[in-house]
Scaffold this motif. Structure first.
Motif, PDB file in Angstrom:
ATOM      1  N   VAL A  52       1.142   1.891   6.461  1.00 49.46           N
ATOM      2  CA  VAL A  52       0.748   0.538   6.033  1.00 49.46           C
ATOM      3  C   VAL A  52      -0.562   0.075   6.681  1.00 49.46           C
ATOM      4  O   VAL A  52      -1.488  -0.322   5.979  1.00 49.46           O
ATOM      5  N   PRO A  53      -0.677   0.148   8.028  1.00 44.13           N
ATOM      6  CA  PRO A  53      -1.956  -0.294   8.595  1.00 44.13           C
ATOM      7  C   PRO A  53      -3.153   0.545   8.117  1.00 44.13           C
ATOM      8  O   PRO A  53      -4.252   0.019   7.980  1.00 44.13           O
ATOM      9  N   SER A  54      -2.928   1.826   7.830  1.00 46.26           N
ATOM     10  CA  SER A  54      -4.048   2.658   7.364  1.00 46.26           C
ATOM     11  C   SER A  54      -4.530   2.233   5.989  1.00 46.26           C
ATOM     12  O   SER A  54      -5.729   2.233   5.710  1.00 46.26           O
ATOM     13  N   ILE A  55      -3.574   1.910   5.105  1.00 43.42           N
ATOM     14  CA  ILE A  55      -3.990   1.639   3.723  1.00 43.42           C
ATOM     15  C   ILE A  55      -4.302   0.172   3.489  1.00 43.42           C
ATOM     16  O   ILE A  55      -4.816  -0.180   2.426  1.00 43.42           O
ATOM     17  N   LEU A  56      -4.026  -0.672   4.482  1.00 47.78           N
ATOM     18  CA  LEU A  56      -4.149  -2.109   4.244  1.00 47.78           C
ATOM     19  C   LEU A  56      -5.511  -2.551   3.689  1.00 47.78           C
ATOM     20  O   LEU A  56      -5.551  -3.311   2.715  1.00 47.78           O
ATOM     21  N   PRO A  57      -6.630  -2.078   4.265  1.00 44.86           N
ATOM     22  CA  PRO A  57      -7.915  -2.547   3.738  1.00 44.86           C
ATOM     23  C   PRO A  57      -8.091  -2.256   2.244  1.00 44.86           C
ATOM     24  O   PRO A  57      -8.517  -3.129   1.488  1.00 44.86           O
ATOM     25  N   GLY A  58      -7.727  -1.046   1.816  1.00 44.79           N
ATOM     26  CA  GLY A  58      -7.849  -0.711   0.395  1.00 44.79           C
ATOM     27  C   GLY A  58      -6.817  -1.442  -0.439  1.00 44.79           C
ATOM     28  O   GLY A  58      -7.082  -1.896  -1.552  1.00 44.79           O
ATOM     29  N   LEU A  59      -5.633  -1.574   0.128  1.00 46.28           N
ATOM     30  CA  LEU A  59      -4.544  -2.227  -0.575  1.00 46.28           C
ATOM     31  C   LEU A  59      -4.902  -3.674  -0.930  1.00 46.28           C
ATOM     32  O   LEU A  59      -4.628  -4.150  -2.029  1.00 46.28           O
ATOM     33  N   VAL A  60      -5.542  -4.365   0.010  1.00 45.33           N
ATOM     34  CA  VAL A  60      -5.874  -5.769  -0.213  1.00 45.33           C
ATOM     35  C   VAL A  60      -6.833  -5.918  -1.391  1.00 45.33           C
ATOM     36  O   VAL A  60      -6.705  -6.833  -2.201  1.00 45.33           O
ATOM     37  N   ILE A  61      -7.773  -4.980  -1.495  1.00 44.50           N
ATOM     38  CA  ILE A  61      -8.675  -5.018  -2.657  1.00 44.50           C
ATOM     39  C   ILE A  61      -7.862  -4.840  -3.941  1.00 44.50           C
ATOM     40  O   ILE A  61      -8.041  -5.565  -4.918  1.00 44.50           O
ATOM     41  N   GLY A  62      -6.937  -3.886  -3.915  1.00 49.54           N
ATOM     42  CA  GLY A  62      -6.081  -3.660  -5.078  1.00 49.54           C
ATOM     43  C   GLY A  62      -5.273  -4.892  -5.431  1.00 49.54           C
ATOM     44  O   GLY A  62      -5.112  -5.238  -6.598  1.00 49.54           O
ATOM     45  N   LEU A  63      -4.786  -5.582  -4.404  1.00 49.29           N
ATOM     46  CA  LEU A  63      -3.985  -6.780  -4.654  1.00 49.29           C
ATOM     47  C   LEU A  63      -4.828  -7.877  -5.300  1.00 49.29           C
ATOM     48  O   LEU A  63      -4.369  -8.599  -6.170  1.00 49.29           O
TER      49      LEU A  63
END
Ligand SMILES: Nc1ncnc2c1ncn2[C@@H]1O[C@H](COP(=O)(O)OP(=O)(O)OP(=O)(O)O)[C@@H](O)[C@H]1O
Ligand SMILES: [Mg+2]
Lengths: 263, 265, 268
Positions: free
Chosen positions: A177-188
């Motif tokens: 989760v912490p690794s993907i968070l930056p990319g995930l937020v863009i996706g969200l």
């Protein structure tokens, strides 16, 4: 830095000033345009504001908002859950990742509005068809950006997790989760924007309630003041949410340039 | 450390790449097969979905009889007109935004929320400004398409690694040579992502406008057939739009590959 | 205490799985408690593979690893691992990195924090407890990684080129620091490197690996007295040993390089 020298550069103050100026310029243009065409075609900002206040007073705006926001929240929540799930599963398995990546990206080439009648067939006229349609718009960017964020997880970090004997859940919670968070937020954020678009479009095409439906009513009746009032409300909702995400992205150091990829 | 990924259980003696392709083909075939056989086998009602072969049949009939032609012309003019305009304006504006850094910074947050604006609502305004017909739809589609091209062009140029630019400088390239040999090739992938999305957005803008506002065009035809329970006609028109989108995407990918290879070698 | 018996490891290769790579072939090694053993070898000879097998991250094709007679079958709490680089978590502060393993294994917050703080002091990072790894140099990041491993108090510490990405000066300083930490913690250390000087500076014994398939060409005792300081490195004994190791390693390194070129060619 030397590439920058060919460009004009101003202080941050100027940028801030410019940002404030943009809505003012839009307002001014709006005013000028409204005065130069008949009031029929375009209400003035003042008339729009009046309609906006009137809409909240008499309640039609609140009713529409309630309906639209309910659809939006449900569709977006489903898009997030399914999108992240699919993205993580595909991101964890190289083989299925390679199989589905081009297929999922390929769905971007299809204009999803065209398929709206199918949603009506399956879900009928009520809220369900709008929710499904909004979900259908939003789930892809969430899945795609989760998937590509999964590829940025450092193998070494997963090795560290294994050597420290983390459980699957701990590895997910404390490393993935912490690794993907930056990319995930863009996706969200992209997922939100597209879900919102899908909901409003769905309401505009076929609905008996919601802001999109009311909007079409006013377009058909050429009542531009309440029509513009609805647009203002929609834009404000999008602005608030996007500014929030924007702040989060800056905080997490997500790469802003990725955002342009899929708007 | 993961060992070699063996994909899934069955071993057909295929290399991994071929296996991926095979499974992809199976997935696509599965979807196509579902559309074809689900209605035939009664899994879904034939008033909801018709077999793909019947869609093709119906579409061929419509195309042959010429019934589709006026709608085709209307939609093609709007889509391709909007896309051409968006391409020129979008790339131009993208270059300007990249050159004028502060302008980009000012506009960035607004470009991000741009797609929250329901453009279709401006139809009455556009009609009163330029009259009825294709023009307002074309403009709406243009508005829908242009910004994604602008942002992708600007960030594509902005993403070019400093080292390329320095290397170009080092070789004393002229501004034109820099554009031709450094900036252009390095930004091709981004710009084309923008163009591909830009085309889909022009198509979305057109079809959606026609759904709500028009009295002809493919979008109108889909909505009309839906309202009149002509499922065959509706799916035929839908199929046409989807195929058009996929073909255009293929064409743009092809051009991208050609350009990319040519400028690279 | 650590017994590595007849370890072999064969990898199936990427795209056509018919061909295989024999990374390790019949490796034997016994390490005593408190010993510092280095493994050196040419690039691609299987050092990291051996490290992963001992750490239980990868199953060997054949052979067995045991600690005090009981086999290692997977990631094992008796073993701590330090990886080459990029292993600190950038989203956690230094102290959060160090207490990470403790917290996940259920040590309660206050105690984990106390132990992490002690360890941070031991590795010389006092004052940086709340810094982000991204603000720190590569050398300091490796100190964080070492502290994160040592705080778990493993019986055996495996290190895979922990200073591989660092410049020579930092490498020397961290080497000396590692020796101090080793003395203070009485750890047993297995140290993978391709730097001969580093191996001689640090270890009691040095195992030299052949080019792929990796086997031990020779295992050399290092009798150079401790403490070894800067002066030690200019003594004849030091240089003789380095020279001896280099003679063994030279041919293998050439083989390793040409293998690497072939492999790169095959992947094209
Ligand atoms: N997961 C894997 N799948 C297939 N082959 C692998 C895998 N891991 C390692 N190999 C191969 O095994 C051989 C040994 O690799 P290893 O990483 O252990 O070497 P090394 O000695 O650590 O090299 P270096 O000094 O470059 O770190 C190499 O040829 C490598 O390509
Ligand atoms: Mg290695």
């Amino acid at each position: 830095m030397s590439t920058r020298s060919t460009r004009f550069r101003f202080d941050g103050d100027v940028v801030l000033l410019g940002r404030v100026a943009v809505p003012l310029v839009v307002l001014a243009l709006w005013q000028v345009l409204a005065m130069s065409v008949s009031g029929f075609a375009l209400a003035t900002p003042a008339a729009t504001f009046e309609a906006l206040v009137g809409g909240f007073r008499s309640g039609w705006m609140i009713d529409g908002l309630q309906r639209t926001m309910t659809e939006l929240v449900v569709a977006y929540a489903l898009a997030i859950v399914v999108g992240i799930w699919v993205g993580v599963v595909l991101g964890l398995n190289d083989f299925w990742h390679d199989v589905f990546e081009p297929i999922v990206l390929g769905t971007y080439a299809i204009p999803k509005v065209t398929l709206f009648p199918i949603f009506l067939f399956v879900f009928q006229f009520g809220m369900d068809s709008k929710i499904a349609f909004g979900w259908f718009h939003g789930v892809f960017p969430v899945a795609i950006l989760t998937m590509s964020a999964m590829a940025t997880i450092e193998d070494t970090h997963l090795d560290v997790a294994r050597s420290l004997r983390l459980s699957r859940w701990q590895t997910f919670r404390h490393v993935v989760v912490p690794s993907i968070l930056p990319g995930l937020v863009i996706g969200l954020r992209l997922g939100f924007n597209l879900t919102f678009l899908g909901i409003v479009l769905g309401e505009m095409f076929a609905s008996r309630a919601g802001l999109g439906y009311t909007l079409v009513e006013y377009i058909a009746g050429v009542q531009t003041a309440p029509m513009l009032a609805i647009i203002v409300v929609l834009v404000l909702i999008a602005t608030v949410v996007n500014v929030g995400f924007f702040a989060l992205e800056n905080h997490l150091g997500s790469r802003g340039s990725d955002t342009a990829q899929m708007a | 450390m993961s060992e070699v990924d063996r994909g899934f259980g069955v071993d057909l003696g295929l290399s991994r790449t071929n296996k991926v392709r095979l499974v992809q083909a199976l997935v696509v075939l599965g979807v196509v097969g579902f559309v074809e056989f689900a209605p035939r086998l009664g899994l879904v009602s034939p008033t909801t979905l018709i077999p793909l072969s019947e869609m093709v049949d119906e579409l061929a009939g419509l195309l042959g009889s010429g019934d589709l032609t006026p709608h085709l012309i209307q939609t093609f003019v709007a889509v391709f007109g909007a896309f051409a305009l968006a391409l020129v304006v979008g790339i131009g504006a993208g270059v300007v935004l990249w050159k004028v850094e502060s302008l980009k910074q000012v506009l960035d947050p607004y470009l991000l929320i741009y797609y929250a604006v329901p453009f279709f609502a401006f139809y009455p305004l556009l009609v009163s400004l330029i009259g009825l017909g294709i023009a307002p739809i074309l403009l709406i589609a243009f508005g829908f398409s242009v910004v994604i091209i602008v942002t992708n062009t600007a960030s594509g140029l902005g993403e070019i690694p400093e080292s390329y630019v320095l290397a170009g400088r080092d070789m004393n390239l002229s501004t034109w040579q820099m554009l031709r040999h450094v900036y252009f090739p390095a930004s091709v992938p981004y710009v084309f992502t923008g163009l591909k999305l830009g085309f889909v957005y022009a198509l979305i803008g057109t079809i959606a406008s026609e759904f709500i506002l028009a009295d002809s065009g493919l979008g109108w035809l889909i909505a009309y057939n839906y309202n009149n329970f002509d499922v065959r006609g509706m799916y035929a028109a839908m199929l046409f739009v989807v195929v058009l989108a996929l073909v255009m995407n293929g064409v743009l990918s092809y051009v991208e590959n050609r350009l990319y290879r040519r400028v690279r070698t | 205490m650590l017994d590595i018996t007849d370890i072999s490891k064969t990898y199936g290769l990427g795209d056509d799985r018919v061909s295989t790579i024999v990374a390790l072939d019949d490796i034997d090694l016994t390490v005593d408690r408190g010993e510092f053993v280095s493994i050196i070898g040419p690039t691609g000879c299987g050092k990291s593979t051996l490290f992963e097998v001992i750490g239980g991250l990868v199953d060997p094709t054949a052979g067995e690893v045991t600690i005090e007679g009981s086999p290692v079958t997977g990631p094992d709490e008796r073993i701590g691992m330090v990886f080459q680089d990029h292993s600190t978590f950038p989203w956690l502060s230094v102290v959060e990195n160090v207490e990470f393993g403790l917290r996940r294994s259920g040590v309660e917050k206050g105690e984990a924090r106390d132990r992490a703080m002690e360890m941070i002091e031991l590795v010389g990072l006092s004052g940086f407890e709340h810094a982000d790894p991204t603000e720190l140099s590569g050398g300091m990041n490796q100190r964080v990684a070492i502290a994160r491993t040592l705080v778990m108090e493993p019986d055996i510490v495996l290190m895979d080129e922990p200073f591989g990405a660092l410049d020579e000066q930092t490498r020397l300083i961290l080497g000396e620091e590692l020796l101090r930490i080793w003395r203070e913690t009485n750890a047993t250390i297995l140290f993978v490197t391709h730097n001969i000087n580093e191996a001689v500076q640090l270890s009691d014994r040095i195992a030299v690996m052949s080019a792929r398939p990796g086997t031990f060409k020779t295992i050399v005792d290092n009798d150079i007295p401790r403490p070894r300081d800067d002066d030690t490195m200019s003594t004849d004994a030091f240089n003789d040993l380095v020279q001896r190791l280099w003679t063994v390693l030279k041919d293998e390194s050439k083989k390793g390089l040409s293998q690497k070129a072939q492999q790169a060619g095959a992947e094209q």
